[in-house]
Structure formats: C-alpha cells, structure tokens
Design an enzyme around this catalytic site. Sequence first.
Site, short mmCIF file in Angstrom:
data_model
loop_
_atom_site.label_atom_id
_atom_site.label_comp_id
_atom_site.label_asym_id
_atom_site.label_seq_id
_atom_site.Cartn_x
_atom_site.Cartn_y
_atom_site.Cartn_z
N HIS A 19 0.83 -1.21 0.00
CA HIS A 19 0.00 0.00 0.00
C HIS A 19 0.86 1.26 0.00
CE1 HIS A 19 -4.21 -1.36 0.60
NE2 HIS A 19 -3.67 -2.40 1.21
N ASP A 59 -7.76 -1.65 -1.27
CA ASP A 59 -8.68 -2.60 -0.63
C ASP A 59 -10.09 -2.15 -0.95
OD1 ASP A 59 -6.50 -3.91 0.52
OD2 ASP A 59 -6.63 -2.76 2.38
N GLU A 83 -6.21 -12.34 0.91
CA GLU A 83 -7.26 -11.35 1.17
C GLU A 83 -8.09 -11.10 -0.09
OE1 GLU A 83 -5.03 -7.96 2.47
OE2 GLU A 83 -4.61 -8.80 4.45
N HIS A 87 -8.02 -7.29 -1.60
CA HIS A 87 -6.72 -6.62 -1.80
C HIS A 87 -6.22 -6.82 -3.23
CE1 HIS A 87 -2.53 -5.63 -0.16
NE2 HIS A 87 -2.26 -6.14 -1.37
#
Length: 258
Positions: A142, A149, A233, A236
């Site tokens: 990130h 996300d 995830e 993500h």
Amino acid sequence: MSLTRPCRLWSAILMAAVAVSVTAEPLPEGFVHLQTLAPEIVQDMRYHGAYNFIGQPIDGYLAPSCILTRQAAEALQAVQTEVAKEGLRVKVFDCYRPTRAVAHFVRWSQDVADQPMKLAFYPRVDKADFFRLGYVAERSGHSRGSTVDLVLEPIGTSADVAVTPDDGRPLVDCTAPHADRYPDSALDFGTGFDCMDPRSHPDNTEVSAAAQANRARLTAVMVRHGFRPLPEEWWHFTLEDEPFPDTYFDFLVTAPGE
C-alpha cells in the site's frame, strides 16, 4: 470486560485528531486523490477512524481520503465504469498507506495484551502469530501507492453507519453471516473487510456459494483492468504495472485541496 477505559481513550484520540490543524504539502508527482477522477466511488477509509483491527485512528491518516498513483486511480475508474453497467459501484477501504501507519501496525502487534477488536477482525487467530501468518509486515505494498482494498455494492445503497467503540453495539464476528455484520452494505463476500481468517482467502470454500461467486466477480473485473489479487485477502489488489515498485512513501493522507 469493561469498555469504559478504552472508550475514553478512543474519544480522547478522536478529539485530539480533530483539534490538530496541519498544513499539508502537495501530493508527490504521480499521485492523485481518487475523488478528483472518480467521485462516484464510495470511500469508507477505515484507518482514519476507530473501526479497524487496532481500534483507533492510525498514524498518518489526517483525512478519510483515498490517494493513489494516477495509473492505479485511472484503472480503478475504469473498473467503476464497467461495474456501473451492472448496477454496482466500487467502495474503497484503504488506498495509499504511509509507512508510519505500517510502523503503527507493527508497534501494536508487539503488545499482545492490546486486542479490544479481536472478535470483529481476528476471532480465531492468535495475535502473536500475525507476522508468521503475514497479516502484519514491516513493509506494505500500500505504501507504494498502487494497492487498494475494496468491495462492490449496489448503486444507491445507503451509506454505512460507522461503528464507534462507545456507541453501545457489541462487536460481531467478522465471519458471521452477512446480515449480522456491520457496517457492511456490500455484496456478500463471506467475511468482513480486514477479517484475518482463512475464510478471507479468495479461494476458500467454507464461505457460501454466493460469496464465492462475488469474490470471483470482483477478481475478474479487477484483473481485466490490470490489477493482481492477493492469495490471503479477497479485497486486496495491486496494479500489475505499478509506477513505483521499489519505493515506499511516507507523506500524510490529506483531503483534496488541503
């Protein structure tokens, strides 16, 4: 467990955050506020508030604003254009993340006793295993500015009512049935955002067939527009051709125009 002391602490932190006035510098070259390109994308920036796995605002988030590299923002705008034809819209939870925020995560992870949000974000994971399982790392993609996300939700959905630690509502297991979780206006993806649990793995088959289909739908549209998923995830995604693959930034998250 009594929540009185944590609630007072969170309230004090939030009041202090509101009181502080910071003159922000312009964004680094190559970065944009997503709102300027795609105002129709909903922004529910969880690390600016207290409803997250730590339970307090995270260092570096001075505004609930999604900042991305221009390339990532334009690709996400294209995703929004496509899903809008199906009556859906994108909602983002986190975008660019300052390295000081990642350091905040690391400090928190080292205090095993500090876990008031366990039920809502990591009900079956031992906090001591966060590094080993990859839920917390000393560096985050990130911070390179091209990771996001997100979820999909129906256009016209009412804004989620933010849950605060002192609003009187009990925390809910992030793997609970979709209708029981909050705030969660999105399509059913099987778990809530930031649910640190094997059920959050995109290919997990313990979640419902509808959730599996929604995960596949989200992954497909993101991949079509140049993003790659993360195996752990479902929410993500990172731009394949990210412009700063080796640079981790630490400028503050501010609102457009600040």
